[in-house]
Design an enzyme around this catalytic site. Structure first.
Site, PDB file in Angstrom:
ATOM      1  CB  THR A  17      -0.875   0.262   1.215  1.00 29.45           C
ATOM      2  OG1 THR A  17      -1.588  -0.876   1.320  1.00 29.45           O
ATOM      3  CG2 THR A  17      -1.960   1.225   0.920  1.00 29.45           C
ATOM      4  CG  ASP A  33      -1.612   0.856  -3.653  1.00 32.57           C
ATOM      5  OD1 ASP A  33      -1.134  -0.327  -4.079  1.00 32.57           O
ATOM      6  OD2 ASP A  33      -1.838   1.209  -2.432  1.00 32.57           O
ATOM      7  NE  ARG A  35       1.199  -4.418  -6.932  1.00 30.77           N
ATOM      8  CZ  ARG A  35       2.352  -4.476  -7.470  1.00 30.77           C
ATOM      9  NH1 ARG A  35       3.368  -4.411  -6.901  1.00 30.77           N
ATOM     10  NH2 ARG A  35       2.489  -4.556  -8.847  1.00 30.77           N
ATOM     11  CE  LYS A  49      -4.473  -1.549  -1.519  1.00 25.00           C
ATOM     12  NZ  LYS A  49      -2.992  -1.329  -1.619  1.00 25.00           N
ATOM     13  N   GLY A  63      -2.215  -2.049   6.084  1.00 28.08           N
ATOM     14  CA  GLY A  63      -1.898  -3.112   7.008  1.00 28.08           C
ATOM     15  C   GLY A  63      -2.692  -4.434   6.577  1.00 28.08           C
ATOM     16  CB  SER A 145       4.865  -0.468   1.969  1.00 27.95           C
ATOM     17  OG  SER A 145       4.321  -0.670   1.030  1.00 27.95           O
ATOM     18  CG  ASP A 182       6.017   0.102  -1.792  1.00 26.96           C
ATOM     19  OD1 ASP A 182       4.915  -0.067  -1.467  1.00 26.96           O
ATOM     20  OD2 ASP A 182       6.963  -0.604  -1.245  1.00 26.96           O
ATOM     21  CB  SER A 185       2.161   0.541  -3.769  1.00 24.09           C
ATOM     22  OG  SER A 185       2.430   0.717  -2.286  1.00 24.09           O
TER      23      SER A 185
END
Lengths: 250, 249
Positions: A17, A33, A35, A49, A63, A145, A182, A185
């Protein structure tokens, strides 16, 4: 026991995330995002999300996916009952307090890191909530992240009094920074704009990762197994039908 | 002051002496539950309320007679919303009504949490009735002194239910409760038609209330709640009620 033989249980479905939020001149813009990962595997390429809390309050969750969904669902329910009881629109601080109290009670075991944003009678608000129950109130925030990648964009480009389009562009840029830099994500960008007048949930506002690798001719796999013989044997009938007989007793 | 026998100390509860730990709703020799009968009397002396199911919606209405002209009538709302598509009105004791509304709202919300579906009207009625029944079979409590009229619009169309202090519920096409119940019901029986539209139903409801009304009827001393095909329950504002009253004149 199975771990000894090299079979590990699946790790929790987490939302690696990048989630962000910022306050602009008319309200709040949230971005995320799409994913969802299970360890190194992408288990959902287009998950949602940004969760509904109240008609004027939305919450992004990072999380453990189950934790973020369960906790936002529960607080959303509590806010609805509170609205009925008071006859008033929900306030962001109410959602904030309900969430942080719940998370603190569970001492960090509910692994939900949230970006909560909304507009109520007291104005636009944006908060971050950490799994242990601490909160921050900020003009712009990132979590997950990919938060460092996104925060880099915000720190260099954020200013007060952004217009709606500027705000959406900045949020999209920050999420894209997380998506591309990242590993946790990826996929698409979801945006949610909340103002005093209402909210606009822009699902998949940007899709910078379209599927372009499908071959138009289709795929054909060479048959590797040679057929030697085809024989069809009908199964024997196992049921014998006896005509007549006594009817079943009622 | 009741004297406690030694054996009573074993069963001492904070509620009171063990002599009072049985349910107040114990059967009478004639097979009736006296407390429930009394509860129904309490309902019968409450302000009139009524409900009418139209072909395309439901209307519920009640008198809102306040004890004095000094009471701020905007602070009193007798018709309440349980979910966006279910509303309720009562006859009887206001505080008991508030407790039931709170419980019903919570149950509706829990149902929604579990099934991710807005609660069907029949389900909510059943659960509310179950709560009311509990209070007729538990120790140390009394039955609720209210009868409810629950109006809702879901996938099964418009529905109107009455729930009594005993916990029994009935589906009605049109019903009334409270002070003027027999006159109101007779009036409704004469006026009710199956193919009524929601607006006609509102007019009929107003006329029925007018029948037994003491004093000048206005948007300030009656309350009307409607739900139509939009499936959104709402209470009419006093000015909207005045408009309907003017149409009826």
């Amino acid at each position: 026991m199975l771990a000894n033989k090299g079979v590990n249980p699946p790790s929790f479905r987490k939302t690696g995330t990048t989630i962000v939020g910022l306050i602009f001149q008319d309200g709040v813009i949230l971005g995320a995002d799409t994913r969802a990962t299970e360890g190194p595997i992408v288990c959902d390429k287009n998950c949602e999300k940004i969760h509904y809390m109240a008609p004027n309050i939305y919450c992004c969750g990072a999380g453990t996916a189950a934790d973020t969904e369960a906790v936002t669902d529960m607080v959303s329910s509590q806010l609805q009952l509170h609205r009925y009881h008071t006859g008033r629109e929900s306030r962001v601080v109410t959602a904030l307090t309900l969430l942080k109290r719940h998370l603190f009670n569970y001492q960090g075991y509910v692994s939900a890191a949230l970006v909560l944003g909304g507009v109520d009678v007291t104005g636009p608000h944006l908060h971050t909530i950490y799994p242990h129950g601490s909160t921050d109130t900020l003009p712009f925030a990132t979590m997950g992240s990919g938060s460092l990648a996104a925060m880099a964009v915000f720190e260099s480009k954020y200013k007060e009094g952004l217009t709606r389009n500027e705000g959406i562009e900045l949020v999209t840029e920050a999420i894209c920074s997380g998506i591309f830099n990242d590993l946790g994500s990826g996929s698409n960008v979801d945006v949610c704009v909340i103002t005093k007048g209402g909210k606009e949930y822009l699902r998949n506002h940007l899709q910078p990762n379209p599927r372009t690798y499908t071959s138009s001719k289709g795929y054909s796999f060479p048959k590797k197994t040679e057929v030697l013989l085809t024989k069809i044997i009908p199964l024997k009938e196992k049921v014998e039908i006896i005509e007549g007989g006594d009817a079943m007793e009622e | 002051m009741l004297s406690l026998l030694p054996k009573d100390f074993e069963f001492f509860i904070t509620m009171g002496d063990s002599q009072y730990s049985f349910s107040l709703t114990t059967f009478s020799p004639s097979g009736k539950l006296v407390q429930i009968e009394h509860a129904l009397t309490a309902v019968g002396s409450g302000q009139t309320s009524l409900g009418i199911k139209a072909a395309n919606g439901v209307v519920i209405a009640t008198e809102k007679k306040l004890p004095s002209i000094l009471v701020d009538e905007t602070s009193v709302q007798k018709i309440q919303c349980l979910t966006p598509n279910i509303g309720v009105v009562y006859s009887g004791m206001g505080p008991d009504f508030r407790v039931l509304v709170r419980k019903s709202r919570k149950q509706a919300e829990q149902y929604h949490r579990l099934y991710k579906e807005p609660i069907p009207v029949t389900q909510l009625v059943r659960e509310t009735a179950a709560v009311m029944q509990e209070f007729t079979q538990s120790g140390g409590v009394r039955p609720f002194g209210v009868s409810l009229l629950i109006a809702g619009y879901d996938d099964n169309g418009p529905q109107l239910y009455q729930v009594d202090p005993s916990g029994s519920y009935f589906s009605w096409k049109a019903s009334a409760m409270g002070k003027n119940v027999s006159n109101a019901k007779t009036f409704l029986e004469k006026r009710y038609t199956d193919d009524m539209e929601l607006d006609d139903a509102v007019h009929t409801a107003i006329l029925t209330l007018k029948e037994g009304f003491e004093g000048q009827i206005s948007g300030k001393n009656i309350e009307i709640g409607i739900i139509g095909t939009d499936k959104k329950f709402r209470v009419l504002t006093p000015s909207e009620v005045d408009d309907y009253l003017a149409e009826v004149e």
